[in-house]
Design a protein around this motif. Structure first.
Motif, mmCIF file in Angstrom:
data_model
loop_
_atom_site.group_PDB
_atom_site.id
_atom_site.type_symbol
_atom_site.label_atom_id
_atom_site.label_comp_id
_atom_site.label_asym_id
_atom_site.label_seq_id
_atom_site.Cartn_x
_atom_site.Cartn_y
_atom_site.Cartn_z
ATOM 1 N N PHE A 1 32.961 46.130 78.347
ATOM 2 C CA PHE A 1 32.405 47.159 77.257
ATOM 3 C C PHE A 1 31.634 46.385 76.356
ATOM 4 O O PHE A 1 32.014 45.170 75.951
ATOM 5 N N SER A 2 30.642 46.939 76.040
ATOM 6 C CA SER A 2 29.604 46.436 74.833
ATOM 7 C C SER A 2 29.770 47.389 73.737
ATOM 8 O O SER A 2 29.472 48.728 73.939
ATOM 9 N N LEU A 3 30.414 46.977 72.597
ATOM 10 C CA LEU A 3 30.732 48.027 71.530
ATOM 11 C C LEU A 3 29.513 48.390 71.038
ATOM 12 O O LEU A 3 29.486 49.681 70.400
ATOM 13 N N ASP A 4 28.110 47.862 70.988
ATOM 14 C CA ASP A 4 27.068 48.319 70.460
ATOM 15 C C ASP A 4 26.748 49.415 71.137
ATOM 16 O O ASP A 4 26.041 50.516 70.659
ATOM 17 N N LYS A 5 26.864 49.251 72.704
ATOM 18 C CA LYS A 5 26.426 50.294 73.582
ATOM 19 C C LYS A 5 27.189 51.490 73.407
ATOM 20 O O LYS A 5 26.781 52.658 73.376
ATOM 21 N N LEU A 6 28.387 51.358 72.964
ATOM 22 C CA LEU A 6 29.345 52.357 72.859
ATOM 23 C C LEU A 6 29.102 53.060 71.783
ATOM 24 O O LEU A 6 28.996 54.421 71.531
ATOM 25 N N ALA A 7 28.838 52.471 70.605
ATOM 26 C CA ALA A 7 28.449 53.088 69.306
ATOM 27 C C ALA A 7 27.304 53.898 69.674
ATOM 28 O O ALA A 7 27.266 54.923 68.786
ATOM 29 N N ASP A 8 26.301 53.428 70.134
ATOM 30 C CA ASP A 8 25.128 54.122 70.376
ATOM 31 C C ASP A 8 25.597 55.308 71.035
ATOM 32 O O ASP A 8 24.440 56.466 70.766
ATOM 33 N N LYS A 9 26.076 55.175 72.220
ATOM 34 C CA LYS A 9 26.315 56.428 72.935
ATOM 35 C C LYS A 9 26.948 57.556 72.068
ATOM 36 O O LYS A 9 26.892 58.647 72.125
ATOM 37 N N ALA A 10 27.808 57.084 71.100
ATOM 38 C CA ALA A 10 28.545 57.959 70.184
ATOM 39 C C ALA A 10 27.699 58.277 69.014
ATOM 40 O O ALA A 10 28.335 59.097 68.109
ATOM 41 N N CYS A 11 26.506 58.124 69.060
ATOM 42 C CA CYS A 11 25.538 58.423 67.830
ATOM 43 C C CYS A 11 25.903 57.985 66.612
ATOM 44 O O CYS A 11 25.751 58.596 65.580
#
Length: 263
Positions: free
Chosen positions: A173-183
């Motif tokens: 998991f990349s938390l930055d990428k997850l946050a980006d996907k969550a806008c």
């Protein structure tokens, strides 16, 4: 005997499944529950389990209806004879969206559901305690939940889809990428994630990975710990050992897999 049923289509954004477990035995033994990425409402129509301390002493028995938040440590219990358990398992964040109660209230603990959700859950409790079958329990639960869906508290946001996808992925998991996907910004993502699960995204991802390694070890007893660790995204055995000690309080060689509840 375990039975599982899926929810009504209108409930699928909130509810993952219904579980029914019946156990009959003459010689109860202590069993360990390891952290599972799950939030649920439990009902015990016969006798609730007996909570044990890490040393095996009796601590207490929960009520016959509880909301169980996200566990982050091993929970030991004694399963009584003629044990019957019914639970409503929510989608990640589904309980929060449906009832509007932050899951931080229940993190690593249980609370009697009737004290939190009031009269409607009291009626459901009575119906489930008197139900004659698993199917009846599901029917009563869906009547209760469908009423809640009409006036659910929070609309589905991109973060809700992201959280449900996390449960289908092993590690990485990349938390930055997850946050980006969550806008969302990283800080917003963590705050909303905490509301919905009771734990941070980083801890939740560790629980998902640890739960996966426990399932793999339980199913493939001949595989080495090193192979399983790499398959689940651990860097090495020391990385796995840190998580194992954190979530169970033990090292793998001292853990009783035979009497553990792992799913």
């Amino acid at each position: 005997m375990v039975q599982i049923l899926p929810p009504h289509p209108a409930l699928r954004p909130f509810v993952k499944a219904y579980w029914y477990l019946y156990v009959s035995h003459s010689n109860p033994v202590p069993r360990s529950n390891t952290p599972t990425p799950e939030q649920a409402i439990y009902f015990y129509p016969k006798s609730p389990p007996i909570a044990l301390s890490k040393e095996g002493a009796v601590v207490q028995s929960p009520p016959d209806n509880i909301i169980l938040g996200q566990s982050i440590s091993r929970f030991d219990m004694m399963v009584p004879n003629n044990y019957l358990m019914f639970k409503i398992i929510f989608q990640t964040g589904g309980f929060y969206r449906l009832f509007g109660i932050p899951m931080t209230v229940f993190e690593n603990s249980w609370v009697e559901s009737t004290l939190v959700l009031g009269s409607p859950i009291k009626e459901l409790r009575e119906q489930i305690l008197n139900a004659k079958s698993f199917e009846e329990m599901v029917k009563f639960s869906e009547l209760f939940l469908l009423k809640k869906v009409v006036n659910y508290r929070f609309d589905q946001l991109p973060i809700d889809s992201v959280m449900q996808q996390m449960g289908k992925q092993i590690g990485g998991f990349s938390l930055d990428k997850l946050a980006d996907k969550a806008c969302l910004s990283g800080r917003q993502f963590e705050r909303k994630f905490l509301e919905r699960t009771g734990v941070t995204p980083k801890l939740f991802s560790r629980i998902i990975r640890f739960n996966q390694i426990m399932k793999m070890r339980n199913q493939n007893t001949k595989d080495s710990w090193l192979k399983i660790a790499y398959d689940c995204g651990y860097f090495d055995q020391n990385h796995l050992l840190r998580d194992f000690k954190m979530f169970t309080g033990l090292v793998p060689t001292h853990f009783d897999f035979e009497n553990a509840i792992i799913y």
